[in-house]
Scaffold this motif. Structure first.
Motif, PDB file in Angstrom:
ATOM      1  N   GLN A 595       7.890 -10.556 -17.817  1.00 18.78           N
ATOM      2  CA  GLN A 595       6.859 -10.070 -18.740  1.00 18.78           C
ATOM      3  C   GLN A 595       5.621  -9.601 -17.979  1.00 18.78           C
ATOM      4  N   PHE A 596       5.267 -10.319 -16.884  1.00 19.52           N
ATOM      5  CA  PHE A 596       4.161  -9.860 -16.040  1.00 19.52           C
ATOM      6  C   PHE A 596       4.484  -8.523 -15.415  1.00 19.52           C
ATOM      7  N   TRP A 597       5.741  -8.408 -14.934  1.00 19.57           N
ATOM      8  CA  TRP A 597       6.146  -7.127 -14.365  1.00 19.57           C
ATOM      9  C   TRP A 597       6.113  -6.023 -15.424  1.00 19.57           C
ATOM     10  N   GLN A 598       6.471  -6.378 -16.650  1.00 20.04           N
ATOM     11  CA  GLN A 598       6.439  -5.372 -17.726  1.00 20.04           C
ATOM     12  C   GLN A 598       5.019  -4.865 -17.933  1.00 20.04           C
ATOM     13  N   LEU A 599       4.044  -5.780 -17.839  1.00 24.06           N
ATOM     14  CA  LEU A 599       2.653  -5.344 -17.979  1.00 24.06           C
ATOM     15  C   LEU A 599       2.261  -4.399 -16.849  1.00 24.06           C
ATOM     16  N   ILE A 600       2.709  -4.729 -15.628  1.00 24.65           N
ATOM     17  CA  ILE A 600       2.405  -3.851 -14.494  1.00 24.65           C
ATOM     18  C   ILE A 600       3.084  -2.497 -14.681  1.00 24.65           C
ATOM     19  N   VAL A 601       4.355  -2.538 -15.083  1.00 21.69           N
ATOM     20  CA  VAL A 601       5.099  -1.288 -15.294  1.00 21.69           C
ATOM     21  C   VAL A 601       4.458  -0.458 -16.393  1.00 21.69           C
ATOM     22  N   ASP A 602       4.108  -1.089 -17.494  1.00 26.41           N
ATOM     23  CA  ASP A 602       3.470  -0.350 -18.591  1.00 26.41           C
ATOM     24  C   ASP A 602       2.142   0.249 -18.160  1.00 26.41           C
ATOM     25  N   ASP A 603       1.394  -0.509 -17.334  1.00 27.23           N
ATOM     26  CA  ASP A 603       0.103   0.014 -16.865  1.00 27.23           C
ATOM     27  C   ASP A 603       0.305   1.224 -15.960  1.00 27.23           C
ATOM     28  N   ILE A 604       1.296   1.140 -15.081  1.00 24.37           N
ATOM     29  CA  ILE A 604       1.555   2.275 -14.173  1.00 24.37           C
ATOM     30  C   ILE A 604       2.009   3.497 -14.955  1.00 24.37           C
ATOM     31  N   LEU A 605       2.932   3.311 -15.876  1.00 23.14           N
ATOM     32  CA  LEU A 605       3.431   4.442 -16.643  1.00 23.14           C
ATOM     33  C   LEU A 605       2.380   4.978 -17.607  1.00 23.14           C
ATOM     34  N   ALA A 606       1.493   4.090 -18.080  1.00 27.00           N
ATOM     35  CA  ALA A 606       0.440   4.573 -18.975  1.00 27.00           C
ATOM     36  C   ALA A 606      -0.588   5.398 -18.216  1.00 27.00           C
ATOM     37  N   SER A 609       1.492   9.097 -16.917  1.00 30.78           N
ATOM     38  CA  SER A 609       2.483   9.485 -17.903  1.00 30.78           C
ATOM     39  C   SER A 609       2.997  10.884 -17.587  1.00 30.78           C
ATOM     40  N   CYS A 610       4.277  11.080 -17.859  1.00 31.68           N
ATOM     41  CA  CYS A 610       4.868  12.401 -17.598  1.00 31.68           C
ATOM     42  C   CYS A 610       4.317  13.464 -18.531  1.00 31.68           C
ATOM     43  N   THR A 611       3.806  13.067 -19.686  1.00 30.61           N
ATOM     44  CA  THR A 611       3.213  14.062 -20.593  1.00 30.61           C
ATOM     45  C   THR A 611       1.947  14.679 -20.011  1.00 30.61           C
ATOM     46  N   GLU A 612       1.303  13.958 -19.093  1.00 28.52           N
ATOM     47  CA  GLU A 612       0.104  14.474 -18.444  1.00 28.52           C
ATOM     48  C   GLU A 612       0.426  15.171 -17.123  1.00 28.52           C
ATOM     49  N   LYS A 613       1.456  14.708 -16.443  1.00 24.54           N
ATOM     50  CA  LYS A 613       1.761  15.240 -15.120  1.00 24.54           C
ATOM     51  C   LYS A 613       2.713  16.430 -15.150  1.00 24.54           C
ATOM     52  N   LEU A 614       3.548  16.542 -16.185  1.00 23.66           N
ATOM     53  CA  LEU A 614       4.519  17.619 -16.268  1.00 23.66           C
ATOM     54  C   LEU A 614       4.050  18.654 -17.285  1.00 23.66           C
ATOM     55  N   PRO A 615       4.328  19.927 -17.048  1.00 24.25           N
ATOM     56  CA  PRO A 615       3.926  20.975 -18.019  1.00 24.25           C
ATOM     57  C   PRO A 615       4.673  20.803 -19.336  1.00 24.25           C
ATOM     58  N   GLN A 616       3.951  20.934 -20.433  1.00 25.28           N
ATOM     59  CA  GLN A 616       4.533  20.741 -21.753  1.00 25.28           C
ATOM     60  C   GLN A 616       5.233  21.980 -22.286  1.00 25.28           C
ATOM     61  N   THR A 617       4.832  23.122 -21.804  1.00 21.26           N
ATOM     62  CA  THR A 617       5.483  24.384 -22.169  1.00 21.26           C
ATOM     63  C   THR A 617       5.820  25.148 -20.898  1.00 21.26           C
ATOM     64  N   ILE A 618       6.885  25.889 -20.951  1.00 20.43           N
ATOM     65  CA  ILE A 618       7.345  26.652 -19.785  1.00 20.43           C
ATOM     66  C   ILE A 618       7.048  28.121 -20.017  1.00 20.43           C
ATOM     67  N   THR A 619       6.130  28.602 -19.263  1.00 18.72           N
ATOM     68  CA  THR A 619       5.766  30.030 -19.302  1.00 18.72           C
ATOM     69  C   THR A 619       6.249  30.694 -18.023  1.00 18.72           C
ATOM     70  N   GLN A 685      14.880  -1.860 -12.935  1.00 14.99           N
ATOM     71  CA  GLN A 685      15.708  -1.385 -14.040  1.00 14.99           C
ATOM     72  C   GLN A 685      14.872  -1.155 -15.294  1.00 14.99           C
ATOM     73  N   ALA A 686      13.977  -2.118 -15.595  1.00 13.51           N
ATOM     74  CA  ALA A 686      13.105  -1.938 -16.760  1.00 13.51           C
ATOM     75  C   ALA A 686      12.174  -0.742 -16.566  1.00 13.51           C
ATOM     76  N   PHE A 687      11.659  -0.596 -15.334  1.00 10.61           N
ATOM     77  CA  PHE A 687      10.783   0.538 -15.043  1.00 10.61           C
ATOM     78  C   PHE A 687      11.537   1.847 -15.230  1.00 10.61           C
ATOM     79  N   ASN A 688      12.755   1.911 -14.703  1.00  9.57           N
ATOM     80  CA  ASN A 688      13.547   3.141 -14.839  1.00  9.57           C
ATOM     81  C   ASN A 688      13.893   3.421 -16.283  1.00  9.57           C
ATOM     82  N   GLN A 689      14.164   2.380 -17.054  1.00 14.04           N
ATOM     83  CA  GLN A 689      14.480   2.578 -18.469  1.00 14.04           C
ATOM     84  C   GLN A 689      13.319   3.260 -19.192  1.00 14.04           C
ATOM     85  N   LYS A 690      12.113   2.713 -18.972  1.00 16.69           N
ATOM     86  CA  LYS A 690      10.948   3.309 -19.646  1.00 16.69           C
ATOM     87  C   LYS A 690      10.626   4.687 -19.087  1.00 16.69           C
TER      88      LYS A 690
END
Length: 884
Positions: A595-606, A609-619, A685-690
């Motif tokens: 559960q502690f690792w989940q908090l760390i993983v959630d913090d890193i992914l938050a 986030s790929c929605t901020e780092k990857l382009p949302q539309t392809i032009t 594994q949990a990190f990769n799942q999320k």
């Protein structure tokens, strides 16, 4: 003048007078002191002289009085003789009977006089004799002499009307001196019966004294005896020892053993003295026997010589006893009441005393001392008194439960203290967490490796292994302190387990209690750790590392669950159960820390986030900037109708999007900053799942966009990315939800591609995905699963035949490795020989196309395996590819 000198004020004297005057005053004071001394000597001398003179006068008076008495007797005799001579002519001649009666009367009067004098002399001698017997603790003899004195005094008082007794009031006064001995003897007897150490002879002597002194029955004496023994038990528990030890504080062990000795000694005295044919009844039979000596025989020899002058009622006096009877029912009732009182005293007094015992060694000493005591068999006593079996075994019934309870309390309190101290240290480390320094863990130090084989095989901390697990010096020190405290607990418990007097079931219960306590305290520690509600990454990492280190670096924690080999003979079936509980605890800790690792993983992914780092539309700009250079392949086919070769050119993706690669590398950088070592497999594994869930949501959004449906190349690149992610992250059918999402999204993208073109691209895309995954697998090693199964198409597995790593890196309480080995990629020439598409020697991925015939050539054998191995490879038994 002397009064004035005594009232002088020294300060005023020195202020108002000079030195010479002060000297004069000093001399005067000295003169006065000498005068006083002389007066004192004179006064003492005069008083001493008066005292000596008075003593001499008394001695002279005694001599004069004796001479005077003698002369008076002579005068009386002369007068009597003269009177008889003067009346000789006037006396009538008496008859023989009258003479005889007169002689008898004179003789009786003289005998009465001598008898009275001897009785008074006996009364005057008895106080000193009684005191002598009391000092010698001969209480029955003292009581017999007191009763004898009362008998003499009673006879003299009955003859109080006699003229002689009226002239001798000393008899009455002497009885007033002897009367207080009734209380004195009784108090002395009661005081002796309250002693801790009491022999059977003294106890019988005291009981006989009470029987004779108070004329009570044996049941009352028994109740008095048991009451006094309970008082002795209470005084012992209150640290009131013998008279010689009253001023010294008694040790807890001595008080416990003394109290047990009092209880066992009381039962032993009852068995020895009061049962049928006991010592008390034997002594009573001796006292009332006809051959028993009269009481006057206890007097001094000078007094016994005058016994013929005493009347027979005095000379032949013996103490009289009523025939004592003690029914078993009476003794049983008195004993049960006494045991009930002892139980209440033990509950109130004995248990707090055991609470003062602080070490197992003291408990072992108590058990050894109690075990060495000769235990008598009270079965016959219990049978005669109809008591429950083993009711009189105080050690088993009262002391053993308290000993076992105290042992458990020592174990529990020691565990609580160790766990609380460890928790405080963990909290302190979490609160004082500093900026992470990943290089500190991986920096080589001179003391990492052991200097000798003995040091390597010893129990010293493996520094390099600990640092590869992410354990800092503070964590290792914390675990060492905790393990030292647990080692003391195990060692103290081992002292009791090795002790021979402890029963096997008690040893088994102690082993079980140690495991339960350890499990309870570790669970409590995890609960307290969760109540901190940590949110910061480094704080979470510090907390979970320290917790995992408790399992890794504290061998005595495991011993609390999995017993040492020396305990196996008592543990029995608990050995398997202990191993199961240990595995369960490790699983619980991993689950809670996950559960502690989940908090760390959630913090890193938050925060990334790929929605901020990857382009949302392809032009078009995104395509030019994000899509990597595609590989151009020239396909040569044979036209059977015209018997000529036809060439066609296709372009396929050769690697994932640059934005995707950049995003994955940014995640790796963030993980390296947050966690200086690789994530555990479950956490990864949990990190990769999320992560994959976010990426799939992102690609679902892109696949639904119109630009993807309109452009086959965009769909082909997205399809390649999904195949790459599926291959790198080893998504298989076991993870059904992810697997179906991947393939569903791939089918939707494949629908946007021309079926004929896709049939042509499919084999090449698979090959490029394998190549790209093999090339980037080492760079993405932090994110890839430890059981990576990535393979080059139609090539052998990249895993080794045997694990060549000589360092066992880490495990978090289970068999999963934290540090997977890096894959060994075959050389490009060897790899290309096994690929289904043969690349031209002058073609590159960046600027040249590859001509591939439609017919696949046969795979060539790799000759690398036939090469000789190096010396290092031969030594370690590895293949030569390991060193490439």
């Amino acid at each position: 003048m002397s009064a004035d000198l005594l009232q002088l004020d020294v300060d005023t004297l020195f202020e108002q007078h000079g030195v010479s005057e002060i000297d004069d005053v000093q001399k005067k004071i000295q003169t006065v002191v000498e005068n006083k001394r002389e007066e004192l000597r004179t006064m003492v001398g005069e008083r001493y002289r008066d005292l000596l003179k008075a003593a001499d006068t008394i001695a002279a008076m005694q001599t004069s009085a004796g001479t005077l008495i003698e002369q008076v007797h002579c005068v009386q005799g002369n007068c009597r003789s003269l009177n008889e001579q003067q009346l000789l002519g006037f006396k009538t001649t008496p008859t023989d009977t009258e003479v005889l009666l007169h002689k008898r009367a004179v003789s009786k009067q003289l005998s009465n006089y001598y008898s009275t004098m001897v009785q008074i002399k006996l009364l005057s001698s008895l106080p000193e004799l009684i005191w002598t017997h009391i000092d010698r603790e001969q209480f029955y003899a003292a009581t017999e002499l007191f009763i004898f004195s009362r008998h003499i005094s009673t006879g003299l008082q009955l003859d109080a009307k006699n003229t002689l007794m009226q002239r001798l009031p000393v008899a009455l006064k002497q009885w007033e001196i002897l009367r207080p001995f009734h209380i004195t003897i009784k108090q002395a007897v009661l005081g002796v019966l309250e002693r801790e150490l009491l022999t059977a002879d003294i106890a019988v002597d005291c009981m006989l004294s009470l029987l004779l002194l108070d004329k009570c029955d044996l049941d009352q004496v028994l109740q008095t005896f048991l009451q006094l023994r309970s008082t002795a038990y209470f005084n012992c528990l209150q640290s009131q020892g013998s008279d010689a030890e009253k001023d010294k504080p008694r040790r807890v062990k001595e008080r416990i053993l003394a109290s047990l000795h009092i209880l066992n000694g009381t039962i032993e005295l009852l068995d020895t003295c009061l049962l049928a044919n006991g010592l008390l009844f034997k002594r009573l039979a001796e006292c009332v026997a006809p051959t028993a000596a009269p009481s006057i025989n206890r007097m001094d020899s000078s007094d016994r010589q005058l016994a013929h002058l005493l009347p027979d009622i005095i000379a032949g006096y013996k103490p009289q006893f009523e025939k004592p009877k003690l029914l078993p029912e009476q003794m049983c009732d008195a004993l049960l009441k006494w045991m009930s009182k002892i139980n209440s005293l033990a509950d109130k007094q004995l248990q707090p005393i055991f609470g003062l015992v602080s070490s197992m060694q003291t408990i072992q000493d108590i058990k050894l001392a109690a075990g060495t005591t000769v235990k008598r068999d009270y079965a016959h006593l219990e049978q005669q008194l109809t008591l429950p079996q083993a009711q009189l075994d105080f050690y088993t019934l009262k002391y053993m439960p308290l000993i076992n309870a105290r042992v458990r309390e020592i174990i529990r309190s020691s565990w609580v203290a160790a766990m609380q101290q460890t928790y405080k240290d963990v909290v302190k480390l979490v609160e004082n967490i500093s900026q992470p320094t990943p290089m500190q863990i991986w920096r080589e130090q001179s003391d990492d490796l052991p200097l000798s084989l003995a040091a390597a095989l010893s129990d010293q901390p493996k520094r390099l292994a600990n640092r590869t697990k992410g354990y800092e010096a503070a964590t290792i020190t914390l675990c060492a302190q905790f393990d030292t405290q647990l080692a003391s607990i195990v060692q103290e418990l081992n002292v009791l387990l090795q002790e021979q007097t402890t029963r096997a079931e008690d040893k088994l219960a102690l082993i079980n209690f140690l495991r339960e306590t350890a499990e309870q305290q570790m669970t409590s520690y995890l609960t307290q750790l969760k109540t901190l509600r940590l949110q910061e990454r480094q704080a979470l990492l510090q907390a979970l590392r320290n917790t995992l280190a408790l399992i890794e670096l504290c061998p005595h924690l495991k011993l609390c669950f999995c017993q040492p080999s020396s305990w196996r003979q008592w543990a029995g079936n608990l050995t398997v159960a202990g191993a199961e509980h240990w595995q369960r605890l490790c699983a619980l800790i991993e689950e809670e820390l996950l559960q502690f690792w989940q908090l760390i993983v959630d913090d890193i992914l938050a925060s990334h986030s790929c929605t901020e780092k990857l382009p949302q539309t392809i032009t078009h700009d995104v395509v030019l900037r994000d899509f990597a250079l595609w590989q151009t392949l020239t396909l040569e086919q044979r036209d059977e109708e015209h018997d000529q070769s036809v060439q066609s050119t296709i372009r396929i993706p050769s690697q994932p999007r640059l934005s995707l690669q950049t995003y994955l590398h940014q995640l790796i950088h963030v993980l390296n900053n947050a966690v200086p070592q690789t994530l555990p497999s479950k956490v990864l594994q949990a990190f990769n799942q999320k992560l994959l869930a976010q990426l799939l949501a992102h690609y679902e959004q892109l696949s639904a966009a119109q630009c993807t449906k309109d452009s086959q190349n965009i769909a082909l690149q997205l399809y390649f990315d999904l195949k790459f992610l599926e291959r790198v992250f080893a998504v298989n059918r076991e993870d059904r939800s992810l697997y179906e999402r991947f393939h569903g999204l791939q089918r939707s993208l494949r629908d946007c591609i021309d079926p004929f073109d896709f049939e042509l691209f499919a084999e090449h895309i698979t090959t490029h995905v394998s190549r790209s995954a093999a090339r980037l697998h080492g760079e993405l090693g932090v994110l890839t699963p430890p059981h990576d199964s990535t393979q080059v198409a139609n090539a052998s597995s990249l895993s080794h035949e045997a694990d060549p790593n000589v360092l066992c890196l880490s495990s978090s309480g289970s068999t999963s490795l934290w540090f997977p080995l890096l894959p060994i990629v075959m050389p490009q020439a060897a790899a290309s020989a096994t690929l289904p598409v043969e690349r031209k020697s002058n073609a590159t991925e960046s600027d040249k196309g590859a001509t591939t015939p439609t017919r696949k050539p046969g795979t060539r054998k790799n000759d690398a395996s036939s090469k000789s191995k190096s010396g290092a490879a031969s030594f370690f038994g590895m293949s030569q590819e390991w060193f490439r």
